[in-house]
Design an enzyme around this catalytic site. Structure first.
Site, PDB file in Angstrom:
ATOM      1  N   GLU A 146      10.498   1.474  10.001  1.00 44.69           N
ATOM      2  CA  GLU A 146      11.451   2.574   9.789  1.00 44.69           C
ATOM      3  C   GLU A 146      10.650   3.858   9.975  1.00 44.69           C
ATOM      4  O   GLU A 146       9.810   4.195   9.133  1.00 44.69           O
ATOM      5  CB  GLU A 146      12.065   2.480   8.395  1.00 44.69           C
ATOM      6  CG  GLU A 146      12.882   1.191   8.225  1.00 44.69           C
ATOM      7  CD  GLU A 146      13.465   0.998   6.833  1.00 44.69           C
ATOM      8  OE1 GLU A 146      14.116  -0.029   6.626  1.00 44.69           O
ATOM      9  OE2 GLU A 146      13.273   1.865   5.963  1.00 44.69           O
ATOM     10  N   LYS A 180       0.863  -1.189   0.000  1.00 43.44           N
ATOM     11  CA  LYS A 180       0.000   0.000   0.000  1.00 43.44           C
ATOM     12  C   LYS A 180       0.894   1.231   0.000  1.00 43.44           C
ATOM     13  O   LYS A 180       1.460   1.613   1.019  1.00 43.44           O
ATOM     14  CB  LYS A 180      -0.925   0.040   1.223  1.00 43.44           C
ATOM     15  CG  LYS A 180      -2.054   1.045   0.969  1.00 43.44           C
ATOM     16  CD  LYS A 180      -2.618   1.681   2.196  1.00 43.44           C
ATOM     17  CE  LYS A 180      -1.817   2.810   2.754  1.00 43.44           C
ATOM     18  NZ  LYS A 180      -1.714   3.999   1.886  1.00 43.44           N
ATOM     19  N   GLU A 207       9.815  16.234  15.225  1.00 48.07           N
ATOM     20  CA  GLU A 207      10.190  16.142  13.812  1.00 48.07           C
ATOM     21  C   GLU A 207       9.332  17.128  13.005  1.00 48.07           C
ATOM     22  O   GLU A 207       8.107  17.151  13.136  1.00 48.07           O
ATOM     23  CB  GLU A 207       9.942  14.716  13.308  1.00 48.07           C
ATOM     24  CG  GLU A 207      10.360  14.526  11.860  1.00 48.07           C
ATOM     25  CD  GLU A 207       9.956  13.153  11.306  1.00 48.07           C
ATOM     26  OE1 GLU A 207       8.787  12.782  11.451  1.00 48.07           O
ATOM     27  OE2 GLU A 207      10.825  12.485  10.728  1.00 48.07           O
ATOM     28  N   CYS A 222      13.703  11.247   6.143  1.00 51.01           N
ATOM     29  CA  CYS A 222      13.719  10.835   7.554  1.00 51.01           C
ATOM     30  C   CYS A 222      15.102  11.030   8.158  1.00 51.01           C
ATOM     31  O   CYS A 222      15.236  11.206   9.358  1.00 51.01           O
ATOM     32  CB  CYS A 222      13.298   9.376   7.675  1.00 51.01           C
ATOM     33  SG  CYS A 222      14.372   8.276   6.744  1.00 51.01           S
TER      34      CYS A 222
HETATM   35  P1  NAD Z   1       2.517   8.342   7.507  1.00 47.71           P
HETATM   36  O1  NAD Z   1       2.855   7.541   8.702  1.00 47.71           O
HETATM   37  O2  NAD Z   1       1.482   9.381   7.621  1.00 47.71           O
HETATM   38  O3  NAD Z   1       2.050   7.405   6.302  1.00 47.71           O
HETATM   39  C1  NAD Z   1       2.856   6.343   5.844  1.00 47.71           C
HETATM   40  C2  NAD Z   1       1.963   5.271   5.245  1.00 47.71           C
HETATM   41  O4  NAD Z   1       1.171   4.704   6.277  1.00 47.71           O
HETATM   42  C3  NAD Z   1       1.002   5.779   4.191  1.00 47.71           C
HETATM   43  O5  NAD Z   1       0.914   4.820   3.165  1.00 47.71           O
HETATM   44  C4  NAD Z   1      -0.309   5.881   4.955  1.00 47.71           C
HETATM   45  O6  NAD Z   1      -1.453   5.768   4.167  1.00 47.71           O
HETATM   46  C5  NAD Z   1      -0.182   4.690   5.885  1.00 47.71           C
HETATM   47  N1  NAD Z   1      -0.993   4.773   7.105  1.00 47.71           N
HETATM   48  C6  NAD Z   1      -1.332   5.865   7.820  1.00 47.71           C
HETATM   49  N2  NAD Z   1      -2.059   5.512   8.903  1.00 47.71           N
HETATM   50  C7  NAD Z   1      -2.171   4.157   8.870  1.00 47.71           C
HETATM   51  C8  NAD Z   1      -2.818   3.207   9.702  1.00 47.71           C
HETATM   52  N3  NAD Z   1      -3.466   3.561  10.802  1.00 47.71           N
HETATM   53  N4  NAD Z   1      -2.752   1.902   9.369  1.00 47.71           N
HETATM   54  C9  NAD Z   1      -2.076   1.511   8.260  1.00 47.71           C
HETATM   55  N5  NAD Z   1      -1.454   2.379   7.430  1.00 47.71           N
HETATM   56  C10 NAD Z   1      -1.493   3.681   7.729  1.00 47.71           C
HETATM   57  O7  NAD Z   1       3.906   8.949   7.008  1.00 47.71           O
HETATM   58  P2  NAD Z   1       4.134   9.973   5.817  1.00 47.71           P
HETATM   59  O8  NAD Z   1       3.590  11.297   6.234  1.00 47.71           O
HETATM   60  O9  NAD Z   1       3.676   9.350   4.559  1.00 47.71           O
HETATM   61  O10 NAD Z   1       5.739  10.028   5.752  1.00 47.71           O
HETATM   62  C11 NAD Z   1       6.506  10.897   6.530  1.00 47.71           C
HETATM   63  C12 NAD Z   1       7.023  10.199   7.773  1.00 47.71           C
HETATM   64  O11 NAD Z   1       7.720   9.012   7.401  1.00 47.71           O
HETATM   65  C13 NAD Z   1       8.014  11.024   8.557  1.00 47.71           C
HETATM   66  O12 NAD Z   1       7.759  10.875   9.929  1.00 47.71           O
HETATM   67  C14 NAD Z   1       9.358  10.386   8.208  1.00 47.71           C
HETATM   68  O13 NAD Z   1      10.367  10.584   9.148  1.00 47.71           O
HETATM   69  C15 NAD Z   1       8.968   8.966   8.085  1.00 47.71           C
HETATM   70  N6  NAD Z   1       9.941   8.229   7.265  1.00 47.71           N
HETATM   71  C16 NAD Z   1      10.817   7.369   7.861  1.00 47.71           C
HETATM   72  C17 NAD Z   1      11.774   6.699   7.103  1.00 47.71           C
HETATM   73  C18 NAD Z   1      12.777   5.753   7.717  1.00 47.71           C
HETATM   74  O14 NAD Z   1      13.451   5.051   6.955  1.00 47.71           O
HETATM   75  N7  NAD Z   1      12.946   5.738   9.024  1.00 47.71           N
HETATM   76  C19 NAD Z   1      11.811   6.898   5.717  1.00 47.71           C
HETATM   77  C20 NAD Z   1      10.907   7.786   5.150  1.00 47.71           C
HETATM   78  C21 NAD Z   1       9.970   8.445   5.926  1.00 47.71           C
HETATM   79  O1  6OD Z   2      18.248   4.507   1.697  1.00 46.90           O
HETATM   80  C1  6OD Z   2      17.415   3.768   2.207  1.00 46.90           C
HETATM   81  O2  6OD Z   2      17.454   2.525   2.077  1.00 46.90           O
HETATM   82  C2  6OD Z   2      16.336   4.347   3.011  1.00 46.90           C
HETATM   83  N1  6OD Z   2      15.502   3.474   3.615  1.00 46.90           N
HETATM   84  C3  6OD Z   2      16.223   5.683   3.102  1.00 46.90           C
HETATM   85  C4  6OD Z   2      15.238   6.346   3.868  1.00 46.90           C
HETATM   86  C5  6OD Z   2      15.076   7.673   3.742  1.00 46.90           C
HETATM   87  C6  6OD Z   2      14.089   8.373   4.482  1.00 46.90           C
HETATM   88  O3  6OD Z   2      13.456   9.305   4.085  1.00 46.90           O
END
Ligand code: NAD
Ligand code: 6OD
Length: 484
Positions: free
Chosen positions: A252, A176, A388, A286
């Site tokens: 993640e 998804k 964040e 992130c």
């Molecule tokens: P989000 O958590 O709002 O959404 C991520 C995904 O989860 C989307 O597909 C969304 O539809 C789904 N989702 C939301 N609520 C859900 C639920 N209750 N059950 C199942 N699925 C659900 O995140 P975002 O706004 O899309 O992305 C930004 C965030 O992602 C930031 O906090 C960022 O730090 C984090 N992020 C982390 C990493 C990492 O590798 N650690 C990488 C990229 C982004």
């Molecule tokens: O480089 C990657 O494999 C990875 N998971 C990056 C994540 C970036 C976050 O926004």
């Protein structure tokens, strides 16, 4: 991409409800996405289970690896379409998407093709009570049907980072993608079909989180494990959702990452590196650095140099090769980032540059751009230094001792990434090791080797992916003990 459909058991399917796909650079509607309902998710999961029982479940590793290579080839063949889709969904600059997002989409498949081919497992010769011995060895088996839920900031990169190892290990996947960025996942489904991935092995269900495809997936009894990238609060909601069926998770999550700049750093290299860590992808990474700590004698010079860098960023149309910085993903996310800019001022921050919305006098004024922003003068305890933001913004604070820099960098409930900038070799190693996070870069940022462990501590995640760590999550080990 026009109309965007879910891909279920080898078919593109519509549903009764659709939502708009918005281009963040000017707010234009660029597509219509059919939202998967519960029955569609059920069908995807059932198709995936059937695929595991069919030829896919018996495919030798070398054939699976060859298929992964063909998926990589397929992405590269349709590179420009992937680029167009990613840009339409995110508004990110073509210079970035063509250098990072799409190439990494292909690389993820190639790397895990190689890793699965070369992976071995441990074995032990064991003495037994009768004076004889036994041979213990482990075999790797697929975990089953994997639910993959991904965010919007690096859509293809983060989706394929999970789909590639999941398929390499012989699982079936129901993915998804974020509701904000549905296009490249759909294009990936087309590639899967073209290169001969059997129906049901890879499914895409579009929709939102709560009471939509995301929740239908995490609560589904036919899903064997959930791998998720996104916000920490969403991770907590998913943990609650999977608890009744005790599904393993790999998370993640968010970050509030620090960069520590020592007085002995290579100044130019450091300013360039920190500017990238703060502003790349409009700060929507992130791993982005939102807290910068600079040794006091260098503080004023560093703040001034970063200001010059921030003000030289080109906030442009995504397809303009000169653009360095795109819009934020949505109006809602821009409201969130702007509320943090206001909060910082309420908390007493001095705004070195930025702090508002740029004006262009063209269609971009209907998009979701914000000014790259640098803040100074806040206490460590300020919310600006705790939460964040996920935008092109950082707070810079001076420090006097190495211990103080480490203490401040570690003073967070997150723990994803950090960077240390110094030419003092021993200090680089020492400080890197004392930081509480999953990834520390020394004199660089976001340099990736896909064989290394990737993940975070605290609010930043659960588990590690990358290389054999991904294999360990996406497979079950069965230990076999043979009396000799
Ligand atoms: P989000 O958590 O709002 O959404 C991520 C995904 O989860 C989307 O597909 C969304 O539809 C789904 N989702 C939301 N609520 C859900 C639920 N209750 N059950 C199942 N699925 C659900 O995140 P975002 O706004 O899309 O992305 C930004 C965030 O992602 C930031 O906090 C960022 O730090 C984090 N992020 C982390 C990493 C990492 O590798 N650690 C990488 C990229 C982004
Ligand atoms: O480089 C990657 O494999 C990875 N998971 C990056 C994540 C970036 C976050 O926004």
């Amino acid at each position: 991409m026009g109309q965007i459909r879910s891909y279920v058991n080898g078919r593109f399917v519509e549903s009764g409800r659709a939502f708009e796909n918005i281009h963040p650079a000017d707010g234009r509607v660029v597509g219509e996405v059919f939202e998967a309902d519960r029955a569609t998710v059920d069908e995807a999961v059932e198709g995936a289970r059937r695929a595991l029982e069919g030829p896919w479940g018996r495919l030798p590793v070398r054939d699976r690896a060859a298929l992964l290579d063909r998926i990589a080839d397929g992405i590269e063949t349709r590179f420009d379409e992937f680029l167009e889709c990613e840009i339409a969904d995110t508004g990110k600059p073509i210079s970035l998407a063509s250098r990072i997002d799409i190439p990494r989409g292909a690389a993820n498949f190639r790397v895990f093709s190689n890793i699965i081919k070369s992976s071995g497992l441990e074995s032990f010769r064991t003495d037994t009570a009768d004076g004889g011995s036994a041979l213990n060895y482990a075999v790797r088996k697929p975990k089953g049907v994997i639910g993959v839920i991904t965010p919007w900031n690096l859509p293809l990169l983060l989706l394929t980072w999970k789909v590639a190892p999941a398929l390499a290990c012989g699982n079936a996947v129901v993915a998804k993608p974020s509701e904000e960025t549905p296009s490249t996942a759909t294009l990936l489904a087309e590639v899967m079909e073209e290169v001969g991935v059997p129906p049901g092995v890879f499914n895409v269900v579009h929709g939102f989180g709560p009471e939509s495809a995301g929740e239908f997936l995490t609560t589904h009894p036919g899903i064997d494990a959930v791998t998720f990238t996104g916000e920490s609060a969403t991770g907590a909601a998913i943990l609650r959702a999977v608890a009744p069926t005790v599904k393993p998770v790999s998370f993640e999550l968010g970050g509030k990452n620090a960069a520590i700049v020592f007085g002995d750093c290579d100044f130019e290299e450091t300013v360039n590196g920190v500017a990238e860590a703060v502003f790349s992808n409009t700060g929507q990474v992130c791993l982005a650095a939102e807290r910068i700590y600079v040794e006091r004698p260098l503080f004023d010079r560093f703040v001034e140099a970063l200001r010059v860098r921030a003000e030289s960023l080109v906030l442009g149309w995504p397809r303009d090769p000169a653009t360095t910085t795109g819009p934020l993903i949505s109006g809602a996310h821009r409201d969130k980032v702007l509320s943090h800019y206001e909060l910082a001022i309420d908390e007493g921050a001095e705004v070195v540059t930025g702090g508002g919305i740029p004006r262009f006098g063209d269609g971009r004024d209907r998009g979701f751009y914000v000014q790259p922003t640098i803040l100074v003068g806040l206490e460590e305890s300020a919310r600006t230094n705790r939460e964040e933001i996920f935008g092109p913004v950082c707070h810079i604070a001076p420090f006097d001792t190495e211990e103080e820099a480490i203490r401040n960098a570690n003073d967070t409930r997150y723990g994803l990434a950090a960077s240390v900038w110094t030419t003092h070799l021993k200090r680089g190693h020492r400080v890197a090791e004392s930081l509480r996070c999953g990834i520390t870069w020394v004199n660089c940022w976001f340099v990736r080797d896909l064989r290394t462990p990737f993940g975070g501590v605290g609010l930043s995640g659960i588990g590690r992916e990358g290389g054999r760590h991904s294999l360990d999550f996406y497979s079950e080990l069965n230990n076999i003990c043979v009396k000799l």
